[in-house]
Design a protein around this motif. Structure first.
Motif, PDB file in Angstrom:
ATOM      1  N   LYS A   9      91.258  29.199  73.193  1.00  0.00           N
ATOM      2  CA  LYS A   9      89.837  29.038  72.878  1.00  0.00           C
ATOM      3  C   LYS A   9      89.571  29.590  71.494  1.00  0.00           C
ATOM      4  O   LYS A   9      90.090  30.634  71.122  1.00  0.00           O
ATOM      5  CB  LYS A   9      89.012  29.811  73.907  1.00  0.00           C
ATOM      6  N   VAL A  10      88.779  28.878  70.735  1.00  0.00           N
ATOM      7  CA  VAL A  10      88.416  29.379  69.416  1.00  0.00           C
ATOM      8  C   VAL A  10      86.967  29.005  69.126  1.00  0.00           C
ATOM      9  O   VAL A  10      86.501  27.929  69.503  1.00  0.00           O
ATOM     10  CB  VAL A  10      89.382  28.829  68.343  1.00  0.00           C
ATOM     11  N   ILE A  11      86.234  29.972  68.517  1.00  0.00           N
ATOM     12  CA  ILE A  11      84.896  29.655  68.018  1.00  0.00           C
ATOM     13  C   ILE A  11      85.078  29.354  66.542  1.00  0.00           C
ATOM     14  O   ILE A  11      85.588  30.170  65.785  1.00  0.00           O
ATOM     15  CB  ILE A  11      83.924  30.827  68.239  1.00  0.00           C
ATOM     16  N   VAL A  12      84.692  28.147  66.156  1.00  0.00           N
ATOM     17  CA  VAL A  12      85.057  27.657  64.827  1.00  0.00           C
ATOM     18  C   VAL A  12      84.206  28.296  63.736  1.00  0.00           C
ATOM     19  O   VAL A  12      82.995  28.420  63.874  1.00  0.00           O
ATOM     20  CB  VAL A  12      84.887  26.124  64.775  1.00  0.00           C
ATOM     21  N   ASN A  13      84.876  28.700  62.675  1.00  0.00           N
ATOM     22  CA  ASN A  13      84.183  29.133  61.468  1.00  0.00           C
ATOM     23  C   ASN A  13      83.981  27.893  60.592  1.00  0.00           C
ATOM     24  O   ASN A  13      84.908  27.421  59.944  1.00  0.00           O
ATOM     25  CB  ASN A  13      85.037  30.183  60.763  1.00  0.00           C
ATOM     26  N   ASN A  14      82.765  27.368  60.594  1.00  0.00           N
ATOM     27  CA  ASN A  14      82.512  26.095  59.911  1.00  0.00           C
ATOM     28  C   ASN A  14      82.904  26.113  58.437  1.00  0.00           C
ATOM     29  O   ASN A  14      83.271  25.094  57.870  1.00  0.00           O
ATOM     30  CB  ASN A  14      81.032  25.718  60.030  1.00  0.00           C
ATOM     31  N   SER A  15      82.802  27.286  57.822  1.00  0.00           N
ATOM     32  CA  SER A  15      83.058  27.333  56.384  1.00  0.00           C
ATOM     33  C   SER A  15      84.539  27.120  56.059  1.00  0.00           C
ATOM     34  O   SER A  15      84.879  26.882  54.917  1.00  0.00           O
ATOM     35  CB  SER A  15      82.578  28.657  55.798  1.00  0.00           C
ATOM     36  N   GLU A  16      85.392  27.201  57.059  1.00  0.00           N
ATOM     37  CA  GLU A  16      86.803  26.916  56.804  1.00  0.00           C
ATOM     38  C   GLU A  16      87.046  25.408  56.680  1.00  0.00           C
ATOM     39  O   GLU A  16      88.077  24.979  56.184  1.00  0.00           O
ATOM     40  CB  GLU A  16      87.681  27.461  57.931  1.00  0.00           C
ATOM     41  N   PHE A  17      86.087  24.623  57.148  1.00  0.00           N
ATOM     42  CA  PHE A  17      86.269  23.174  57.149  1.00  0.00           C
ATOM     43  C   PHE A  17      85.308  22.460  56.204  1.00  0.00           C
ATOM     44  O   PHE A  17      85.651  21.445  55.614  1.00  0.00           O
ATOM     45  CB  PHE A  17      86.066  22.617  58.565  1.00  0.00           C
ATOM     46  N   LEU A  18      84.092  22.990  56.100  1.00  0.00           N
ATOM     47  CA  LEU A  18      83.041  22.262  55.395  1.00  0.00           C
ATOM     48  C   LEU A  18      82.465  23.079  54.250  1.00  0.00           C
ATOM     49  O   LEU A  18      82.503  24.310  54.275  1.00  0.00           O
ATOM     50  CB  LEU A  18      81.906  21.919  56.368  1.00  0.00           C
ATOM     51  N   THR A  19      81.923  22.384  53.270  1.00  0.00           N
ATOM     52  CA  THR A  19      81.183  23.080  52.218  1.00  0.00           C
ATOM     53  C   THR A  19      79.808  23.448  52.780  1.00  0.00           C
ATOM     54  O   THR A  19      79.369  22.869  53.775  1.00  0.00           O
ATOM     55  CB  THR A  19      80.985  22.179  50.988  1.00  0.00           C
ATOM     56  N   PRO A  20      79.122  24.404  52.145  1.00  0.00           N
ATOM     57  CA  PRO A  20      77.803  24.784  52.664  1.00  0.00           C
ATOM     58  C   PRO A  20      76.864  23.583  52.798  1.00  0.00           C
ATOM     59  O   PRO A  20      76.135  23.470  53.776  1.00  0.00           O
ATOM     60  CB  PRO A  20      77.289  25.776  51.622  1.00  0.00           C
ATOM     61  N   LEU A  21      76.902  22.673  51.825  1.00  0.00           N
ATOM     62  CA  LEU A  21      76.031  21.494  51.900  1.00  0.00           C
ATOM     63  C   LEU A  21      76.405  20.608  53.092  1.00  0.00           C
ATOM     64  O   LEU A  21      75.549  20.142  53.841  1.00  0.00           O
ATOM     65  CB  LEU A  21      76.099  20.685  50.602  1.00  0.00           C
TER      66      LEU A  21
END
Lengths: 400, 449
Positions: B358-370
């Motif tokens: 199980k992992v809670i995703v850190n969005n910033s590892e995949f996407l730019t802030p925009l």
């Protein structure tokens, strides 16, 4: 949205006299513009705002001035007082380590650490430029690193790797964690060959904190205060936008995650890590620090004047003046956020002071604090920011 | 109809439009480049959000700079009227390709520019006052079929009118949302800024904006109201440029609206430019009519009928979807719905598998802030991102990972609530044109278009 409405409008558009209507419209619009210009001119003439419109609280300059003069700068002043007491106590201890000086140092450290919680949230302007937080309160303390730094008085304290080797957490270790009993701790600074280097390190750490704090306070009292209250826009470089961003980030990352989420394992994919509590070597202080930090967040939201205790222009009054509310219940967003803060506080009040023990024996209650705080984070980050038309630009790193 | 197709009109308006449009686009490209946005938006991101059915449009990495260079060059060539048809086609393809790389950057005015470029390919905007016409006397003409000019006006009319129709909703008219949120943000403007604090000003702006959009095409078309209407265009778009971060759009519209002005007006511009360039009389006044092959004339007219029929239908496709359009955004794009919603959100993803990973995703590892900001409020992007996560974690050794979205979204000042059903495993959902059942119902009603 019905098809029939669409049909009606399309038919309407085909009406021949539409043109005439529009011609009339231009005429009316012209009159309207003239009227508007008159109202405009009157408004400029200094007439009172319409009753019921709380435009005073929409004045961001007044809000920023209140925050700078009655909250931020006095909070730093208060912290300065406690810090100076700690600084002399630590100097006294470093000069002659004994039970008396140790006890005095600890007491002063504890009071300064609590007071620090009331300024850590001002991660804006000088505090942000000098990355004060990183040098004052990154925990858990890096015990090995502290030993390395003691051995090498020339070690660089500005490197990211040395964040956890200084500040309050390092002092926590140095006065509470280097021995099992007070006698052992005093021995640590008196009888061993490294004793002198250890005493010097305490001095080094507190000197550095002192110079950073001096810089930050001087800059706030110097030109920064005026520049802070003059940037009244809401663009990315404006004070309000920076303030909201740093405020929400502080609450999310350093209160919710740092003090509860990470040690309890509510984050970090379930890994329980009680050794990551704040003030690990003075475990019964952890909850007090957390509660103080939370109260500072709440008080700042409500614009509580640090000198008088009265509330003033704040995020809360600004939101209410903007008319931000839940239309289904009629409650203002500020009320709802305060209610959520109260819910988090109630969960904290249910805990014993020793957070380390609570995590080991009563962890669900600690996770409950995280859950309530997470609800407040969303309200601040999404509802409040959107109502204020502010973009959250900081990147959350929940996962790391 | 027959007669209309053979009516001709001055070629000057189309020529002026071609020049201004090309130059403005070139300026837009230079601006984009100089701000470092090419890197920021098209090279820096690790993942992209292509449009459904157009997934073959791939990011080009460092070659994106070449794409922009091609686009800028063809804009310049269009302005000059040099190798016009080829340049217009290249401009359309390169510009559209850029816009299709990532949904994150979708803007209605980019879509407008894209469609305008498409139209220009088929319009004889180069037969008058162009390098092509200068070099090729046989091409030169100062009269073109009237429909060639009218289609441009009609398209601009579509944009405004649909933008106005979209404002006929209860949030905009009865709640003054989202202007009520956006205007006080500028209450520190000098002199009149304080006015933006008042709710009645938000209502005034809302109603005025709606009436403006609905009426301006007619007022521009009508000769007697035109000067007033154009003044309104300048004031309106000037205001929006002042208050909102919408880049080149106000200037594009202020320039485009000139198309409604008389042939004489445009002729004066051309004569002025012609004198500066020391052109001969026969170059400025060839006294020739541009004629297409009659068959081509009919075919092209037919193509434009289809084009406008599509434009007429697209904004209403949302009627085929259940739920509130502003909430689900199914059928929201390509419909001239401009500045209608203040939507913000935060969406957190949990990935897990049968084996208990199980992992809670850190969005910033995949996407730019925009990207994260846009994704958080748009269901189709949430699904695309869920699939990105599914594929990534499959590679990381998860066994058929499940992806769940925990979302919190606010729309036009309403208290935030979940946009996506948190119990639905998005890894198993597929993108289609059919309604997305996993979007949480809106729980409120916005009446109107």
């Amino acid at each position: 949205m019905e098809q029939s409405a669409l049909h009606e409008v399309l038919c309407f558009c085909l009406l021949k006299d539409l043109f005439n209507m529009l011609r009339q419209l231009v005429k009316n619009t012209t009159y309207f513009c003239v009227m508007l210009a008159i109202i405009w001119a009157c408004g400029n003439g200094g007439e009172e705002p319409t009753p019921g419109t709380d435009t005073d609280n929409m004045d961001r300059k007044a809000m920023l001035t209140h925050m700078a003069d009655n909250i931020i700068i006095p909070s730093y002043d208060n912290f300065r007082v406690k810090f100076d007491v700690m600084k002399s106590a630590s100097d006294a201890f470093a000069a002659t380590p004994n039970q008396t000086t140790l006890t005095a140092f600890r007491k002063a450290w504890e009071e300064a650490y609590i007071e620090w919680q009331k300024v850590e949230l001002f991660d804006i302007g000088p505090g942000e430029v000098h990355t004060m937080r990183y040098y004052f309160n990154i925990y858990p303390a890096d015990v090995q690193g502290i030993a390395t730094n003691i051995a090498n008085p020339a070690s660089d304290l500005e490197l990211p790797t040395s964040f956890a080797r200084q500040g309050f957490p390092a002092l926590d270790y140095l006065i509470n964690g280097v021995g099992a009993t007070d006698a052992e701790i005093v021995d640590y600074y008196t009888t061993t060959p490294e004793a002198a280097a250890r005493r010097a390190y305490i001095k080094r750490v507190t000197d550095r904190m002192n110079s950073l704090l001096t810089m930050v306070i001087n800059e706030w009292k110097g030109s920064y205060r005026d520049s802070f209250i003059s940037k009244t826009g809401l663009d990315i470089s404006s004070s309000t936008s920076n303030l909201v961003n740093s405020y929400v980030m502080h609450f999310e990352r350093y209160v919710r995650s740092g003090k509860f989420g990470i040690p309890s394992g509510a984050m970090l994919n379930g890994v329980v890590a009680p050794e990551k509590v704040e003030a690990f070597y003075k475990k019964d202080l952890s909850l007090t620090l957390a509660k103080t930090a939370h109260q500072a967040v709440v008080d700042f939201f409500n614009g509580k004047n640090v000198k008088t205790g009265e509330t003033g222009p704040s995020f809360s009054s600004y939101l209410t003046a903007l008319g931000a509310k839940d239309s289904s219940t009629g409650k203002t967003l500020a009320e709802l956020i305060n209610a959520q803060f109260a819910a988090s506080k109630a969960k904290m009040d249910a805990l014993q002071p020793n957070l380390y023990n609570e995590i080991k024996t009563n962890n669900q209650a600690v996770k409950d604090v995280y859950t309530e705080m997470q609800k407040a984070v969303r309200m601040l980050k999404v509802d409040m920011a959107s109502a204020m038309s502010i973009t959250i630009t900081y990147v959350d790193n929940d996962g790391d | 109809m027959q007669r209309y197709l053979h009516t001709t009109t001055s070629a000057a308006p189309l020529a002026v439009f071609r020049i201004l449009f090309g130059l403005l686009l070139l300026g837009g490209i230079v601006r984009f480049w100089s701000y470092g946005w090419i890197y920021e938006l098209y090279i820096r991101p690790k993942y992209f959000f292509p449009f459904y059915g157009l997934e073959f449009v791939k990011p080009l990495g460092e070659f994106t700079y070449i794409l922009f260079a091609v686009c800028g060059l063809s804009a310049l060539l269009v302005a000059l009227g040099l190798f016009y048809r080829l340049a217009a086609a290249t401009l359309f393809l390169s510009f559209t390709y850029i816009e299709l790389i990532d949904k994150t950057t979708y803007l209605n005015h980019y879509y407008f520019i894209s469609m305008m470029c498409l139209m220009l390919i088929f319009l004889p905007a180069h037969v008058y006052f162009s390098v092509d016409a200068y070099r090729n006397p046989k091409l030169r003409a100062d009269q073109v079929p009237a429909w060639c000019l009218d289609v441009v006006k009609l398209f601009v009319g579509f944009l405004y009118f649909f933008a106005g129709l979209a404002k006929l909703n209860s949030d905009w008219l009865l709640q003054a949302q989202p202007l009520r949120i956006w205007l006080p943000a500028h209450n520190d403007l000098p002199v009149a800024g304080f006015l933006l604090n008042y709710t009645w000003v938000a209502y005034l702006f809302s109603w005025f904006g709606c009436l403006y959009d609905l009426s301006i095409p007619f007022l521009l078309w009508n000769r007697s109201t035109r000067p007033w209407a154009y003044a309104a265009v300048v004031v309106f778009h000037g205001l929006t440029a002042l208050l909102f971060p919408i880049g080149m759009f106000p200037y594009v519209m202020i320039m485009t609206a000139l198309i409604f002005f008389s042939a004489g007006f445009h002729q004066r511009i051309i004569n002025f430019l012609g004198r500066m360039l020391r052109l001969r009389g026969d170059q400025l006044l060839p006294r020739r009519i541009y004629r297409m092959h009659p068959a081509l004339n009919y075919v092209l007219a037919g193509v434009f009928v289809v084009f406008f029929a599509t434009q007429l239908v697209l904004p209403f496709r949302y009627l085929l979807y259940p739920g509130e359009l502003f909430w689900t955004e199914q059928g929201y794009r390509f419909s001239w719905r401009v500045m209608l919603i203040e939507k913000a959100g935060h969406t957190e993803f949990t990935v897990r598998d049968q084996a208990g990973k199980k992992v809670i995703v850190n969005n910033s590892e995949f996407l730019t802030p925009l990207q994260e900001k846009m994704m958080a409020t748009q269901p189709d992007m949430i699904l695309q991102y869920a699939h990105i996560l599914r594929d990534y974690y499959t590679q990381q050794g998860f066994d058929r990972p499940q992806v769940f979205a925990d979302s919190y979204v606010t729309l036009n000042g309403r208290l935030g609530r979940p946009l996506i059903d948190p119990e639905v495993n998005l890894a198993n959902e597929t993108e289609t044109f059919s309604p997305k059942s996993w979007i949480t119902p809106f729980n409120d009603e916005i009446k109107g278009f």
